[in-house]
Design an enzyme around this catalytic site. Structure first.
Site, PDB file in Angstrom:
ATOM      1  N   TYR A 101       0.859  -1.181   0.000  1.00  0.00           N
ATOM      2  CA  TYR A 101       0.000   0.000   0.000  1.00  0.00           C
ATOM      3  C   TYR A 101       0.893   1.228   0.000  1.00  0.00           C
ATOM      4  O   TYR A 101       1.888   1.284   0.728  1.00  0.00           O
ATOM      5  CB  TYR A 101      -0.904   0.036   1.248  1.00  0.00           C
ATOM      6  N   GLU A 186      -3.279   7.655  -4.097  1.00  0.00           N
ATOM      7  CA  GLU A 186      -3.118   6.345  -3.482  1.00  0.00           C
ATOM      8  C   GLU A 186      -2.861   5.278  -4.545  1.00  0.00           C
ATOM      9  O   GLU A 186      -3.482   5.308  -5.606  1.00  0.00           O
ATOM     10  CB  GLU A 186      -4.423   6.030  -2.727  1.00  0.00           C
TER      11      GLU A 186
END
Lengths: 373, 288
Positions: A101, A186
């Site tokens: 992530y 992101e």
């Protein structure tokens, strides 16, 4: 403003962040064509502005172009998490060894950009245990240097070519964050596939208040038709699912008005913040929209500071005279020019309350009677 | 004493020749604020409500000893205006402007930290010490001097509460609007600390709302406070994922809920009012 995944990935690609080969498609035929171009198997991903698409069945796979056509036909036009699928992204199906992530958000307490990274990707970052997340604020006046990115790679335990690629991707991602005035950028998951890192999914949320610097960017709106109509007047509007239309002046007091109605057993149909110092004309237009939604009652709750009570009264009277207000109306009006405002309303047969609680109770009562009509 | 401002604070108004700037300059002067100068690039030599206008903040500081600034400059130019004030040595900047880009706000706060200056806002109604001075756009008549400090994220809602406190016989020491944006200069904790130190403040009212974690962070500090805190929070019935007007007022990914804030504040010993007009009654109880 949120970008669709395919738009975020276009930005990533332009800025040198590796993404899967693929393209967006708006029809089953187009999806089959893309699958043929890049070679099957492919992933077919619904382009909606909601998270959790995978679990909701919004991401599927196909082994041949014909299958891609079928799968796309099944997704297009469907609803995924409340959003209609108008496009799908057709991409090479990645061989996934590990998922990471990587995101950059705004840390409101520190008042600075915050890099968030984890070796657990592919899930909501909120579900990853805090100890497995690396969070580091960036000094916005300095910017994000490669050494900083290398430090995060190290903390994640990445090594060699993967560590180098990670640092490069993070440095580029930060440039995107700054150049696009992002609230959030992101990559989740950031996939390790063999000796390569690839941005398998991407989000880019841009600050609406910075639109003036980015007039070349496409417009993506999550607003409903009604929300769009009121926002065009310049006021803040959100649709809710009750039956009492609400207009108040200021975000805080509008939220409080909704809460007070609920305390008395009523339900607000919307959040309409007429703002500070709204003029007669936009307020009248907003009132007219509220009337057109056919609520069981309308509750106007004004505490005039910059907003002048006589302006509010004139807005109400304008709507009453021009199109009529066929539903029960409750007005609470105090503050700047209160006496003038109350007098104007009285002339036109509208009673004004001073007390917010009393007025809210009345609005709930009238809405209930309206329901029994 | 009051916090942040008092009758000696010397104010420069940036954007004084604009519609809002000139109107509120008059309102502030009427309240007794020492507005010593205005700034509007290209308009040096003019006067607004008897206040001399300069091209730069530096001139306002040199010629009139301005120590605080209030900004009425449109959002695209706000960052420039605030940086100018900070570089001219202004130690308190009140940013009324709404829709200031988030990245600009972050840059402003970083610069202020470096300069040792305080920013109030953006998107704030300002700060008022009733009977002494106000730097902001709040209506003058609802406040009265007294011993209750108020710190709020939203304007009109705090007017509502200030007015009901005044009506119930509770005056205010200072009322501070933090601003409705996500990145603002003063946090609840910053202001609570000032109230805790302030001899004129006996109780504090915190007006919060859903979104972010500012109220939860405040609760940590409230635990150790000697003065009672009463809170009211807006947005109990706001649905998740919808931004309720303020940039900060949104329940995202399950964070910033009404419930978590109330629980944190109550656990810290604060009294939380369910309805705005109950605040005054809770203040009465707290001061008993």
């Amino acid at each position: 403003m949120k970008f669709f995944e395919y738009m975020a990935k276009e930005v990533f690609r332009e800025r040198g962040i590796p993404t899967p080969r693929g393209r967006v498609a708006a029809s089953p035929g187009e999806a089959a064509q893309v699958a043929a171009e890049i070679g099957a198997p492919v992933a077919i991903k619904s382009q909606v502005l909601a998270g959790g698409r995978g679990k909701a069945g919004g991401i599927r796979f196909a082994d041949t172009p014909d299958q891609a056509r079928e799968v796309a036909a099944g997704l297009l036009g469907q609803e995924v998490r409340g959003y209609r699928v108008e496009r799908v992204l057709v991409e090479e199906k990645l061989q996934i060894d590990r998922e990471l992530y990587l995101g950059i958000a705004v840390d409101t307490a520190r008042k600075s950009p915050l890099v968030i990274a984890s070796v657990h990707g592919g899930v909501n970052i909120e579900e990853v245990p805090e100890k497995d997340i690396v969070k580091r604020p960036v000094d916005i006046t300095l910017g994000l240097y490669p050494y900083f990115a290398r430090g995060i790679a190290r903390r994640l335990g990445l090594e060699g070519a993967i560590a180098r690629q990670f640092a490069d991707i993070l440095t580029r991602l930060y440039r995107i964050f700054r150049d696009y005035d992002a609230e959030l950028v992101e990559i989740n998951p950031l996939v390790i596939s063999g000796d390569r890192l690839i941005a398998a999914d991407g989000r880019l949320n841009i600050d609406d208040d910075a639109r003036f610097r980015h007039q070349d960017l496409p417009e993506v709106s999550e607003a409903t038709e009604l929300e769009r109509r009121v926002r065009e007047i310049g006021l803040s509007y959100v649709e809710l699912d009750g039956d009492i239309a609400v207009m108040a002046n200021g975000a805080g007091i509008t939220m409080a008005t909704i809460d007070v109605l609920a305390e008395y057993g009523g339900r607000a149909m919307n959040f309409l913040d007429a703002g500070g110092g709204a003029a007669v004309e936009p307020m009248a237009k907003a009132m007219a929209v509220l009337v057109s939604t056919n609520p069981k009652a309308i509750f106007v709750n004004i505490f005039g500071g910059i907003t002048r009570c006589d302006d509010v009264a004139n807005a109400i009277v304008t709507v009453k005279q021009q199109q009529g207000i066929p539903v029960p109306l409750v007005v609470r009006l105090v503050g700047t020019n209160e006496d003038k405002g109350v007098a104007i309303l009285r002339e036109h047969g509208i009673e004004a309350f001073r007390d917010m609680g009393e007025a809210a109770r009345k609005a709930v009562e009238l809405a209930r009677q309206g329901g029994e009509r | 004493m009051a916090i942040l401002i008092d009758e000696r604070t010397r104010v420069v108004v940036q954007g004084i020749t604009g519609h809002q700037g000139s109107f509120h300059t008059g309102q502030m002067i009427d309240y007794g604020t020492r507005v010593v100068a205005g700034v509007s690039p290209g308009k040096e030599g003019q006067e607004v409500r008897g206040v001399p206008v300069y091209d730069t903040v530096e001139a306002a500081v040199e010629k009139h000893g301005a120590t605080a600034s209030i900004i009425f400059v449109p959002a695209p130019f706000t960052k420039d205006a605030v940086l100018e004030a900070l570089d001219a040595g202004i130690k308190l900047v009140v940013v009324i402007t709404e829709h200031v880009p988030l990245h600009d706000a972050m840059e402003i706060m970083a610069r202020a930290r470096l300069k040792g200056a305080t920013i109030i806002g953006p998107n704030t109604f300002g700060v008022i010490s009733p009977g002494k001075s106000k730097i902001g756009i709040m209506p003058n008549q609802i406040y009265t001097p007294g011993r209750v400090g108020i710190v709020a994220r939203s304007g009109t809602l705090s007017y509502e509460i200030a007015a009901s406190l005044t009506h119930a016989g509770f005056g205010q020491s200072t009322v501070v609007g933090m601003g409705g944006d996500r990145v603002v200069g003063l946090s609840f904790i910053d202001v609570l600390k000032m109230f805790e130190q302030d001899k004129e403040t006996e109780a504090v009212v915190l007006v919060g709302e859903i979104g972010g974690t500012a109220e939860e962070e405040a609760a940590e500090y409230i635990k150790g406070m000697s003065k009672p805190v009463v809170a009211y929070l807006a947005g109990k019935h706001a649905p998740p994922g919808k931004r309720m007007g303020h940039a900060g007022a949104i329940i995202e990914r399950g964070r910033g809920t009404y419930q978590s804030k109330v629980e944190a504040l109550e656990a810290a010993g604060a009294r939380v009012a369910a309805l705005p007009w109950q605040v005054a009654e809770l203040v009465r109880e707290a001061l008993r």
